[in-house]
Design a protein around this motif. Structure first.
Motif, mmCIF file in Angstrom:
data_model
loop_
_atom_site.group_PDB
_atom_site.id
_atom_site.type_symbol
_atom_site.label_atom_id
_atom_site.label_comp_id
_atom_site.label_asym_id
_atom_site.label_seq_id
_atom_site.Cartn_x
_atom_site.Cartn_y
_atom_site.Cartn_z
ATOM 1 N N ASP A 20 0.822 -1.205 0.000
ATOM 2 C CA ASP A 20 0.000 0.000 0.000
ATOM 3 C C ASP A 20 0.863 1.264 0.000
ATOM 4 O OD1 ASP A 20 -2.204 -1.647 0.041
ATOM 5 O OD2 ASP A 20 -2.688 -1.260 2.154
ATOM 6 N N ARG A 24 0.858 4.094 -2.878
ATOM 7 C CA ARG A 24 0.520 5.485 -2.560
ATOM 8 C C ARG A 24 1.620 6.435 -3.024
ATOM 9 N NH1 ARG A 24 -1.513 6.246 3.443
ATOM 10 N NH2 ARG A 24 -1.616 8.368 2.622
ATOM 11 N N ILE A 25 2.873 6.052 -2.801
ATOM 12 C CA ILE A 25 3.991 6.895 -3.243
ATOM 13 C C ILE A 25 3.995 7.003 -4.761
ATOM 14 C CG2 ILE A 25 6.515 7.027 -3.423
ATOM 15 C CD1 ILE A 25 5.538 7.862 -0.665
ATOM 16 N N TRP A 27 1.599 6.844 -6.772
ATOM 17 C CA TRP A 27 0.480 7.672 -7.214
ATOM 18 C C TRP A 27 0.625 9.115 -6.775
ATOM 19 C CZ3 TRP A 27 -2.854 6.862 -10.917
ATOM 20 C CH2 TRP A 27 -3.046 5.553 -11.349
ATOM 21 N N GLY A 28 1.686 9.430 -6.028
ATOM 22 C CA GLY A 28 1.969 10.819 -5.708
ATOM 23 C C GLY A 28 1.629 11.279 -4.305
ATOM 24 N N ASP A 29 1.235 10.374 -3.421
ATOM 25 C CA ASP A 29 0.980 10.790 -2.043
ATOM 26 C C ASP A 29 2.286 11.260 -1.401
ATOM 27 O OD1 ASP A 29 -1.603 9.964 -2.439
ATOM 28 O OD2 ASP A 29 -1.630 8.538 -0.785
ATOM 29 N N PRO A 30 2.214 12.239 -0.520
ATOM 30 C CA PRO A 30 3.439 12.729 0.125
ATOM 31 C C PRO A 30 4.044 11.680 1.066
ATOM 32 C CG PRO A 30 1.512 13.852 1.005
ATOM 33 C CD PRO A 30 1.026 12.971 -0.106
ATOM 34 N N ALA A 33 2.977 11.499 4.860
ATOM 35 C CA ALA A 33 1.644 10.933 5.087
ATOM 36 C C ALA A 33 1.684 9.415 4.987
ATOM 37 C CB ALA A 33 0.648 11.508 4.083
ATOM 38 N N VAL A 34 2.442 8.909 4.032
ATOM 39 C CA VAL A 34 2.572 7.462 3.860
ATOM 40 C C VAL A 34 3.325 6.860 5.043
ATOM 41 C CG1 VAL A 34 3.499 5.635 2.382
ATOM 42 C CG2 VAL A 34 2.443 7.659 1.348
ATOM 43 N N ALA A 37 1.003 6.607 7.970
ATOM 44 C CA ALA A 37 0.052 5.507 7.794
ATOM 45 C C ALA A 37 0.713 4.165 8.095
ATOM 46 C CB ALA A 37 -0.513 5.524 6.378
ATOM 47 N N ARG A 59 9.646 5.957 -7.675
ATOM 48 C CA ARG A 59 8.775 6.939 -8.326
ATOM 49 C C ARG A 59 9.602 7.890 -9.196
ATOM 50 N NH1 ARG A 59 6.294 12.049 -7.579
ATOM 51 N NH2 ARG A 59 4.164 12.001 -8.383
#
Length: 69
Positions: A20, A24-25, A27-30, A33-34, A37, A59
């Motif tokens: 996950d 998320r990384i 797809w561009g999540d900071p 934040a990852v 989580a 990425r």
């Protein structure tokens, strides 16, 4: 309050948290934040930081690769 045994992920939950986080990384999540989580999921901090750092490198490679096409 959950016990430490409930907070530590088993191998299936660890694999899921890593998968996950990587997604998320990509797809561009900071990253922070990852990382948060992953730690909330019970992943140990140093390992979570390594996973996030490697995903950020991946990425970057993917972005550079798509720019060369």
């Amino acid at each position: 309050m959950p016990s430490d045994a409930n907070r530590k992920p088993d191998s299936a939950r660890l694999a899921s948290a890593v998968r996950d986080a990587r997604a998320r990384i990509l797809w561009g999540d900071p990253g922070p934040a990852v990382l948060d989580a992953m730690m909330e999921a019970g992943v140990e901090g140093a390992f979570a930081q390594t996973v996030v750092a490697e995903a950020m490198k991946e990425r970057g490679r993917e972005i550079r690769k798509s720019g060369l096409r």
